[in-house]
Design a protein around this motif. Structure first.
Motif, PDB file in Angstrom:
ATOM      1  N   SER A   1      -6.531  -3.681  -4.609  1.00 25.18           N
ATOM      2  CA  SER A   1      -7.929  -3.972  -4.269  1.00 25.18           C
ATOM      3  C   SER A   1      -8.159  -5.435  -3.928  1.00 25.18           C
ATOM      4  CB  SER A   1      -8.844  -3.572  -5.420  1.00 25.18           C
ATOM      5  OG  SER A   1      -8.646  -4.430  -6.525  1.00 25.18           O
TER       6      SER A   1
ATOM      7  N   GLN B   1     -16.704   3.830  -4.141  1.00 26.19           N
ATOM      8  CA  GLN B   1     -15.487   3.924  -3.356  1.00 26.19           C
ATOM      9  C   GLN B   1     -14.323   4.226  -4.294  1.00 26.19           C
ATOM     10  OE1 GLN B   1     -14.988   3.982  -0.213  1.00 26.19           O
ATOM     11  NE2 GLN B   1     -16.675   2.922   0.805  1.00 26.19           N
ATOM     12  N   PRO B   2     -13.358   5.020  -3.859  1.00 23.23           N
ATOM     13  CA  PRO B   2     -12.179   5.272  -4.702  1.00 23.23           C
ATOM     14  C   PRO B   2     -11.329   4.018  -4.890  1.00 23.23           C
ATOM     15  CG  PRO B   2     -11.879   6.212  -2.517  1.00 23.23           C
ATOM     16  CD  PRO B   2     -13.306   5.784  -2.603  1.00 23.23           C
ATOM     17  N   ASN B   3     -11.479   3.070  -3.969  1.00 24.47           N
ATOM     18  CA  ASN B   3     -10.881   1.739  -4.056  1.00 24.47           C
ATOM     19  C   ASN B   3     -11.912   0.790  -3.473  1.00 24.47           C
ATOM     20  OD1 ASN B   3      -9.527  -0.701  -3.533  1.00 24.47           O
ATOM     21  ND2 ASN B   3      -7.597   0.306  -3.017  1.00 24.47           N
TER      22      ASN B   3
ATOM     23  N   CYS C   1       0.841  -1.200   0.000  1.00 23.62           N
ATOM     24  CA  CYS C   1       0.000   0.000   0.000  1.00 23.62           C
ATOM     25  C   CYS C   1       0.877   1.252   0.000  1.00 23.62           C
ATOM     26  CB  CYS C   1      -0.888   0.027   1.240  1.00 23.62           C
ATOM     27  SG  CYS C   1      -1.880  -1.459   1.511  1.00 23.62           S
TER      28      CYS C   1
ATOM     29  N   THR D   1     -12.245   7.803   2.919  1.00 24.88           N
ATOM     30  CA  THR D   1     -10.811   8.053   3.018  1.00 24.88           C
ATOM     31  C   THR D   1     -10.344   7.440   4.321  1.00 24.88           C
ATOM     32  OG1 THR D   1     -10.962  10.128   1.795  1.00 24.88           O
ATOM     33  CG2 THR D   1      -9.013   9.814   3.158  1.00 24.88           C
TER      34      THR D   1
ATOM     35  N   ASP E   1      -1.923   5.699   2.963  1.00 28.90           N
ATOM     36  CA  ASP E   1      -3.288   6.048   2.596  1.00 28.90           C
ATOM     37  C   ASP E   1      -3.850   4.778   1.956  1.00 28.90           C
ATOM     38  OD1 ASP E   1      -5.664   6.939   1.423  1.00 28.90           O
ATOM     39  OD2 ASP E   1      -4.826   8.935   1.024  1.00 28.90           O
TER      40      ASP E   1
ATOM     41  N   LEU F   1     -12.036  -0.392   0.198  1.00 29.17           N
ATOM     42  CA  LEU F   1     -12.330   0.490   1.324  1.00 29.17           C
ATOM     43  C   LEU F   1     -13.766   0.354   1.804  1.00 29.17           C
ATOM     44  CD1 LEU F   1     -10.553   3.798   0.278  1.00 29.17           C
ATOM     45  CD2 LEU F   1      -9.736   2.062   1.876  1.00 29.17           C
TER      46      LEU F   1
ATOM     47  N   VAL G   1      -6.246   4.023   0.248  1.00 30.83           N
ATOM     48  CA  VAL G   1      -6.767   4.053  -1.121  1.00 30.83           C
ATOM     49  C   VAL G   1      -5.726   3.488  -2.087  1.00 30.83           C
ATOM     50  CG1 VAL G   1      -5.951   6.361  -1.761  1.00 30.83           C
ATOM     51  CG2 VAL G   1      -8.076   5.481  -2.751  1.00 30.83           C
ATOM     52  N   ASN G   2      -4.458   3.510  -1.686  1.00 27.69           N
ATOM     53  CA  ASN G   2      -3.383   3.045  -2.559  1.00 27.69           C
ATOM     54  C   ASN G   2      -3.087   1.557  -2.411  1.00 27.69           C
ATOM     55  OD1 ASN G   2      -2.878   5.682  -3.583  1.00 27.69           O
ATOM     56  ND2 ASN G   2      -1.743   6.171  -1.718  1.00 27.69           N
TER      57      ASN G   2
END
Length: 350
Positions: free
Chosen positions: A288, A297-299, A39, A246, A282, A302, A284-285
């Motif tokens: 998945s 979701q941005p990922n 991540c 987030t 973070d 999450l 999100v990185n």
């Protein structure tokens, strides 16, 4: 033989629960390259599991999970904000028992933070007042700790409803208990939150130092977990409708922070040192791992991540972490367990 300190609790948890993430649940999803899903340079994700999502155990809904802790036997204690306290098997991460928690009047809690003391009792926060109460493992209420007036919900104090004690942890040695406020007090600059501590006495805990911590813009503190060297892993979390969550993992250091219990307002003023923090990841990185989300979701990995505990160490010395999301008993959210590992930067003296 009874352990003599909560460092022993943490250390024993690290030793006894090493297999928690090493032996992931049978239905855990780990993608194609287990153990190498970075991540960030400091954090990797090994797997996740949705096995508990929308399930029940002994007639109790298994969800709304807001906190995790390792008990003396290496089992995982999992706290629901609907007043249920589960014990999870350390290998399968499935419930093996559940008790209901109530306050002194028999009313349910908005339970958010959890720590296991050296004697096996559970310290539990409720963000209603807020409060910190002590329970036997069978759910029997033992007592409660004092709370500063300023941290109480208005009009009794300066805190905002649902933005109080979200995280709870015992520091190494077991002499200091710390509760993390989710949001700022009235009068403090938005984003600066208070971390309250208590020092152990012969019989329980007394109020002690307080510290300021600056969360990222738009985020609140959802968990704080002491590391074996006395620093804190801090989860910051936020949600934007139509975008998603987030979730950021920070390492915080209180050693040079100002004791703010007598500082009426925190504005970032000169002479008041806030806790230092270092971004570890973070989320999100994170890869998945083919996870699916029920809402934008941005990922898709999450969700509303609220709980965090240290469960062991990897062979190369990284901390093994178990995280959990609170599904709010909502059809478009998921109760998800995450197995991560983190290598902490070295402490800097001075």
């Amino acid at each position: 033989m009874r352990m003599r300190s909560v460092l022993a609790t943490v250390t024993a948890g690290l030793a006894a629960a090493t297999c928690v993430t090493a032996a992931a649940p049978a239905d855990a999803h780990s993608g194609t390259a287990p153990g190498v899903h970075a991540c960030s340079p400091a954090v990797s994700i090994a797997s996740y599991s949705d096995a508990l999502d929308k399930t029940t155990y002994d007639g109790t809904f298994v969800g709304n999970l807001s906190a995790l802790a390792v008990d003396r036997g290496g089992r995982i204690a999992a706290l629901s904000d609907r007043s249920s306290l589960f014990t999870l098997d350390r290998e399968t991460l499935k419930p093996t028992s559940v008790v209901n928690l109530v306050d002194e009047k028999g009313a349910a809690l908005d339970s958010e933070g959890l720590a296991v003391d050296y004697d096996g009792t559970r310290l539990v926060t409720s963000e209603t007042e807020p409060s910190v109460r002590r329970y036997e493992r069978d759910g029997t209420l033992v007592g409660s700790l004092p709370v500063p007036d300023a941290l109480k919900v208005a009009p009794a104090g300066r805190a905002t409803t649902n933005l109080t004690f979200e995280g709870l942890t015992l520091l190494p040695g077991g002499h200091t208990l710390l509760a993390a406020m989710e949001g700022s007090l009235s009068g403090d600059t938005a984003g600066i939150v208070r971390f309250q501590t208590w020092e152990r006495t012969r019989h329980d805990f007394r109020l002690s130092a307080q510290y300021g911590y600056r969360a990222d813009t738009g985020l609140g503190v959802s968990e704080a977990q002491a590391t074996p060297d006395g620093r804190l892993l801090v989860l910051e979390r936020g949600f934007t409708a139509g975008v998603g969550n987030t979730v950021r993992l920070y390492l915080a250091d209180l050693r040079h922070a100002t004791d703010t219990r007598r500082v009426d307002t925190l504005t970032g003023q000169d002479g008041v040192r806030l806790a230092r923090k270092t971004l570890l990841a973070d989320l999100v990185n994170c890869p998945s791992l083919d996870a699916q989300a029920k809402q934008p979701q941005p990922n898709p990995l999450l969700d509303n991540i609220e709980g965090l505990t240290i469960t062991g160490r990897t062979p190369d010395g990284r901390l093994q972490l178990l995280l959990v999301s609170d599904d709010n008993q909502n059809a478009v959210q998921t109760t998800r367990l995450y197995s991560l590992s983190a290598r902490l930067p070295h402490t800097v003296n001075g």
